[in-house]
Write an enzyme that holds these catalytic residues in place. Sequence first.
Site, mmCIF file in Angstrom:
data_model
loop_
_atom_site.group_PDB
_atom_site.id
_atom_site.type_symbol
_atom_site.label_atom_id
_atom_site.label_comp_id
_atom_site.label_asym_id
_atom_site.label_seq_id
_atom_site.Cartn_x
_atom_site.Cartn_y
_atom_site.Cartn_z
ATOM 1 N N SER A 177 0.876 -1.343 0.138
ATOM 2 C CA SER A 177 0.063 0.070 -0.080
ATOM 3 C C SER A 177 0.955 1.375 -0.068
ATOM 4 C CB SER A 177 -0.939 -0.180 1.212
ATOM 5 O OG SER A 177 -1.836 0.775 1.060
ATOM 6 N N GLU A 227 -9.320 -5.265 -4.144
ATOM 7 C CA GLU A 227 -8.741 -4.276 -3.505
ATOM 8 C C GLU A 227 -9.572 -3.566 -2.704
ATOM 9 O OE1 GLU A 227 -5.289 -3.678 -3.056
ATOM 10 O OE2 GLU A 227 -4.261 -4.355 -4.593
ATOM 11 N N HIS A 260 -7.625 -5.676 -0.160
ATOM 12 C CA HIS A 260 -6.369 -4.783 0.192
ATOM 13 C C HIS A 260 -5.704 -5.515 1.279
ATOM 14 C CE1 HIS A 260 -3.757 -1.463 -0.475
ATOM 15 N NE2 HIS A 260 -4.103 -1.260 0.958
#
Length: 528
Positions: A207, A331, A432
């Site tokens: 990320s 995600e 995610h």
Amino acid sequence: MSTDALVVVTCSGRVRGDGTSGRGRGSATGEVRVWRGIPYAAAPVGALRFRAPQRREPWDGIRECVEFGPSAPQSASPSVPADLASAADEDCLSVNVWAPWPGRGDARPPDDASRPVMVWIHGGAYCLGSSAQPVYDGARLAWTHGVVVVSFNYRLGALGFTDLSSFGPDFDTNCGLRDQIAALEWVRDNIAAFGGDPASVTVFGESSGASAITTLMTVPSARGLFHRAIAQSPPATSVYGARRAGSVARRFLDVLGVEPDRADVLLRAVPVADLVAASDTVVDEVPTGTPGTLAMAPVVDHTLVPRYPVAAFQQGLSHPVPLVIGSNRDESSIFKFMKSPLLPVTGESVDAMLAALADDHPDLPRERIVQILAAYPGAPAARRALGVSRDAAFRMPALWVADAHSARAPTWMYRFDHATPMLRAARIGAGHATEVPYVFGNFGTLHVDPTFWLGGRRSAGEVSRRVGKRWTAFARRGVPASLDGSKHWARYDSRERATLVIDTRDSIVRDPDRELRVAWGDQALGFQ
């Protein structure tokens, strides 16, 4: 165990670690040596608040490094629960090292050789997180694969990523990014003493940690500090220009009630809790007002960061290091599940994001927005919103970087599709950050972890084993081959676009998201 083996001489002084993983991630006492909370820079307090990190003064005697150092100041986020495992404090610039005992580990090197080094940069939207989070414990990775694992803390939120440089010469830009460079310099100067090879350093992160990596790959002062890179779900376009960053800084001062002409004096006297509270206010306001943007992120300051990173990749200006990069299939699902404002997940917010992008790019043909939306036919509005936000934030930035960098250095692309039955039932899927436990081999690190409530542990363990072997093989040889009969992972190029789809069974798919990729086009779309 030998006490002497736990004492290491660094450039700042001697440090003592201990001989256990500290979290029991499958490692018995003594199998891994670990040092926690080693300072890599001076405390960024007082006159050093909002300044580039400075050298730490050496200490006398042996410093006990058995506990994690403080996390960067931040508030607990109800939408992103995380066990930081350490209290927060401004004096947060420390590193942690996990190293197998000499001659131990499945992939141990010859007695006279050093081990490859893997340096983890944690994510958290540049405003959350800590290297002490249990999921990032490096013991299993170090022991199983014979590598030295390093993690570190860096300044977050306003303290690390607010550009106050327009309010006086006593403010440095990109303090959090400068912290990361200082940590990598510490690795270069000290890791040999822990059995690591300073000439074989791989940075890996997820990320915003991955976006920091793609940014560092274009930062001149980071050249030579790492030799390979793994970017997991990088929002690589979340790097903004001085104008946008300046407006965020002015709002930050306004929330604090600090006059701009006195910022250089007053900001250093404000209690850190007030800074964090003001930072949180701005962090929530900005993506709500302009969906798809972050309040706190690196800024193109034309000194440390000379240009927008994706543009630098496309201009052939990235450091020519081998790269593994990819994203997860679902995600955006976790942002909807947690009701997080950090990513637009409704039809209205996605439409607002696309309209703002069009305004930010006056040369963008309006029909391109129509083309993008048309690439998600037949999907309900809610599912289309999740797809658009996923691709705008993660999938397309990863593809734009891979397309450009593959012409400059060896590049491998993946898509992580694996999800346990429970995560599928909860409609999170391969959301995610769900790949992170597979990389470290650390499952069950949440206080209440539903991941395996409906089974799937054995399958997840097999996927984790393959991912760990590929990641560490890349760190060791620069090629992500597991050498255990797993699917051969062909290099990525802009013609074939071979992509490793990681699931219960790995597969190689050529250009798996072709229709979406064509619809978005080759011109990187990000907020300036």
